[in-house]
Design an enzyme around this catalytic site. Structure first.
Site, PDB file in Angstrom:
ATOM      1  N   ASN A 135       5.947  -0.993   8.322  1.00 55.25           N
ATOM      2  CA  ASN A 135       6.158   0.116   7.383  1.00 55.25           C
ATOM      3  C   ASN A 135       7.119   1.080   8.068  1.00 55.25           C
ATOM      4  O   ASN A 135       6.732   1.788   8.990  1.00 55.25           O
ATOM      5  CB  ASN A 135       4.817   0.800   7.086  1.00 55.25           C
ATOM      6  CG  ASN A 135       4.990   2.058   6.253  1.00 55.25           C
ATOM      7  OD1 ASN A 135       6.059   2.274   5.664  1.00 55.25           O
ATOM      8  ND2 ASN A 135       3.960   2.890   6.206  1.00 55.25           N
TER       9      ASN A 135
ATOM     10  N   LYS B 189       8.388   3.711   6.968  1.00 56.83           N
ATOM     11  CA  LYS B 189       8.218   5.098   6.506  1.00 56.83           C
ATOM     12  C   LYS B 189       9.605   5.708   6.212  1.00 56.83           C
ATOM     13  O   LYS B 189      10.487   4.994   5.753  1.00 56.83           O
ATOM     14  CB  LYS B 189       7.447   5.918   7.537  1.00 56.83           C
ATOM     15  CG  LYS B 189       6.161   5.241   7.984  1.00 56.83           C
ATOM     16  CD  LYS B 189       5.232   6.179   8.686  1.00 56.83           C
ATOM     17  CE  LYS B 189       4.105   5.404   9.331  1.00 56.83           C
ATOM     18  NZ  LYS B 189       2.927   6.184   9.594  1.00 56.83           N
TER      19      LYS B 189
ATOM     20  N   HIS C   6      -0.855   4.405   0.328  1.00 62.41           N
ATOM     21  CA  HIS C   6      -0.789   4.715   1.762  1.00 62.41           C
ATOM     22  C   HIS C   6      -1.391   6.098   1.998  1.00 62.41           C
ATOM     23  O   HIS C   6      -1.243   6.998   1.161  1.00 62.41           O
ATOM     24  CB  HIS C   6       0.661   4.671   2.253  1.00 62.41           C
ATOM     25  CG  HIS C   6       0.767   4.730   3.749  1.00 62.41           C
ATOM     26  ND1 HIS C   6       0.692   5.913   4.433  1.00 62.41           N
ATOM     27  CD2 HIS C   6       0.884   3.748   4.676  1.00 62.41           C
ATOM     28  CE1 HIS C   6       0.786   5.651   5.738  1.00 62.41           C
ATOM     29  NE2 HIS C   6       0.907   4.354   5.910  1.00 62.41           N
TER      30      HIS C   6
ATOM     31  N   GLU D 148      -0.533   8.524   3.697  1.00 65.39           N
ATOM     32  CA  GLU D 148       0.409   9.653   3.639  1.00 65.39           C
ATOM     33  C   GLU D 148       0.711  10.030   2.192  1.00 65.39           C
ATOM     34  O   GLU D 148       0.950  11.209   1.891  1.00 65.39           O
ATOM     35  CB  GLU D 148       1.691   9.296   4.425  1.00 65.39           C
ATOM     36  CG  GLU D 148       1.408   9.281   5.925  1.00 65.39           C
ATOM     37  CD  GLU D 148       2.282   8.354   6.748  1.00 65.39           C
ATOM     38  OE1 GLU D 148       3.331   7.907   6.257  1.00 65.39           O
ATOM     39  OE2 GLU D 148       1.888   8.057   7.897  1.00 65.39           O
TER      40      GLU D 148
ATOM     41  N   GLU E 192      -6.566   0.861   6.708  1.00 62.03           N
ATOM     42  CA  GLU E 192      -5.905   1.747   7.662  1.00 62.03           C
ATOM     43  C   GLU E 192      -6.737   3.016   7.824  1.00 62.03           C
ATOM     44  O   GLU E 192      -6.599   3.956   7.029  1.00 62.03           O
ATOM     45  CB  GLU E 192      -4.513   2.121   7.162  1.00 62.03           C
ATOM     46  CG  GLU E 192      -3.583   0.952   6.939  1.00 62.03           C
ATOM     47  CD  GLU E 192      -2.131   1.386   6.983  1.00 62.03           C
ATOM     48  OE1 GLU E 192      -1.410   0.920   7.859  1.00 62.03           O
ATOM     49  OE2 GLU E 192      -1.733   2.223   6.158  1.00 62.03           O
TER      50      GLU E 192
ATOM     51  N   GLY F 167      -0.620   6.556  13.381  1.00 58.23           N
ATOM     52  CA  GLY F 167       0.342   7.373  14.114  1.00 58.23           C
ATOM     53  C   GLY F 167      -0.273   8.238  15.200  1.00 58.23           C
ATOM     54  O   GLY F 167       0.384   9.130  15.729  1.00 58.23           O
TER      55      GLY F 167
ATOM     56  N   SER G 159      -1.903   2.324  14.530  1.00 58.00           N
ATOM     57  CA  SER G 159      -1.492   2.257  15.939  1.00 58.00           C
ATOM     58  C   SER G 159      -1.588   0.847  16.517  1.00 58.00           C
ATOM     59  O   SER G 159      -1.969   0.675  17.679  1.00 58.00           O
ATOM     60  CB  SER G 159      -2.305   3.259  16.776  1.00 58.00           C
ATOM     61  OG  SER G 159      -2.056   4.588  16.332  1.00 58.00           O
TER      62      SER G 159
HETATM   63  C1  PEP Z   1       1.260   2.993   8.865  1.00 59.31           C
HETATM   64  O1  PEP Z   1       2.056   3.871   8.640  1.00 59.31           O
HETATM   65  O2  PEP Z   1       0.884   2.259   7.942  1.00 59.31           O
HETATM   66  C2  PEP Z   1       0.764   2.820  10.238  1.00 59.31           C
HETATM   67  C3  PEP Z   1      -0.219   1.982  10.448  1.00 59.31           C
HETATM   68  O3  PEP Z   1       1.370   3.555  11.213  1.00 59.31           O
HETATM   69  P1  PEP Z   1       1.179   3.422  12.820  1.00 59.31           P
HETATM   70  O4  PEP Z   1       1.237   1.948  13.155  1.00 59.31           O
HETATM   71  O5  PEP Z   1       2.308   4.183  13.407  1.00 59.31           O
HETATM   72  O6  PEP Z   1      -0.158   3.987  13.145  1.00 59.31           O
END
Ligand code: PEP
Length: 259
Positions: free
Chosen positions: A14, A16, A107, A109, A175, A181, A220
């Site tokens: 992703n 972003k 997501h 965010e 997630e 993040g 992460s």
């Molecule tokens: C994401 O944005 O879906 C995500 C899992 O980010 P990160 O791997 O940076 O935690």
């Protein structure tokens, strides 16, 4: 029967709101160069499906540069509307128009920064399904919800909103919000427990769909923790944010899949 013969692993980046034409081209060139070296399945075919979710303006560039490779691609969001006076929105049919196969919905965010409700996420999911794009439904609890013991209550609520208006999903991304993040990762056992519960929740409605359902973990994921996550029987891959912006790191995650 091995897991991979039922569910082909899915590992996706992703991106972003990162990238430029120049950095995207370099990243995709690095990925394409490394794809032939990824593990093969038992039949010698490509073991895992590898995808990138790019920002809207770059989807055309990604589709052109990924053409002819095993790299799949998708969008990070979609409008719930089919067509009309919705300035700034992108319709599912527009994504479909140039061959988009996947799109993220829900997501964290989008849910937290843009106020997307479970009902809106379900409408977006439905808009994608209507045009034949596979929605990757993102689910996850906040740290406060986990600490209150509400993890399953939250992810079931998010999933049920979609199940109420659509059929069983084909692709889920669990997630935990507190792991996105932050450098914090759910332990493989913590993630497995949620994945197993999600699969059982779908199985209560449609056992065959639950067997086929790919549930990937996000939060992460790095080269250093991917193998332990992928060793879990209900973790079918990963949705990778930060580490997906580095071709070598992302390829190392892809190599860690234990088919
Ligand atoms: C994401 O944005 O879906 C995500 C899992 O980010 P990160 O791997 O940076 O935690």
């Amino acid at each position: 029967m091995s897991r991979s013969s039922i569910r082909r692993p899915f590992i996706a980046g992703n991106w972003k709101m990162h990238g430029s034409q120049a950095t995207n081209a370099a990243l995709l060139a690095g990925l394409k160069a490394g794809l032939p070296n990824l593990p093969k399945g038992e039949a010698g075919d490509d073991a895992a499906e590898i995808a990138v979710f790019a920002p809207y303006p770059y989807l055309d560039q990604v589709s052109r540069l990924a053409a002819g490779s095993r790299l799949a691609w998708g969008a990070q969001d979609v409008s719930r509307h089919a067509v009309g006076a919705y300035t700034g929105e992108v319709a599912a049919s527009m994504l479909r128009d140039f061959g988009c196969r996947y799109a993220l919905v829900g997501h964290s965010e989008r849910r937290s920064l843009h106020g997307e409700s479970d009902a809106l996420v379900a409408e977006k999911f439905s808009a994608l399904e209507t045009v034949g794009i596979v929605p990757a439904l993102c689910l996850g609890e906040t740290l406060a919800e986990r600490q209150a013991g509400d993890t399953l209550k939250v992810v079931f609520r998010q999933l049920d909103a979609v199940l109420a208006v659509c059929g069983a999903p084909a692709l889920l991304a669990y997630e935990p919000v507190w792991a996105i993040g932050t450098g914090l990762t759910a332990t493989p056992e913590e993630a497995q427990a949620v994945h197993l519960a999600l699969r059982a929740h779908v199985a209560a409605r449609d056992a065959a769909a639950a067997e086929r359902l790919r549930i990937v973990y996000g939060g992460s994921v790095k080269a250093g923790n991917a193998a332990a996550l992928f060793a879990m029987p209900d973790i079918d891959g990963a949705l990778v944010g930060g580490a997906a912006l580095d071709a070598d790191e992302f390829l190392a995650i892809c190599r860690a899949i234990n088919v």
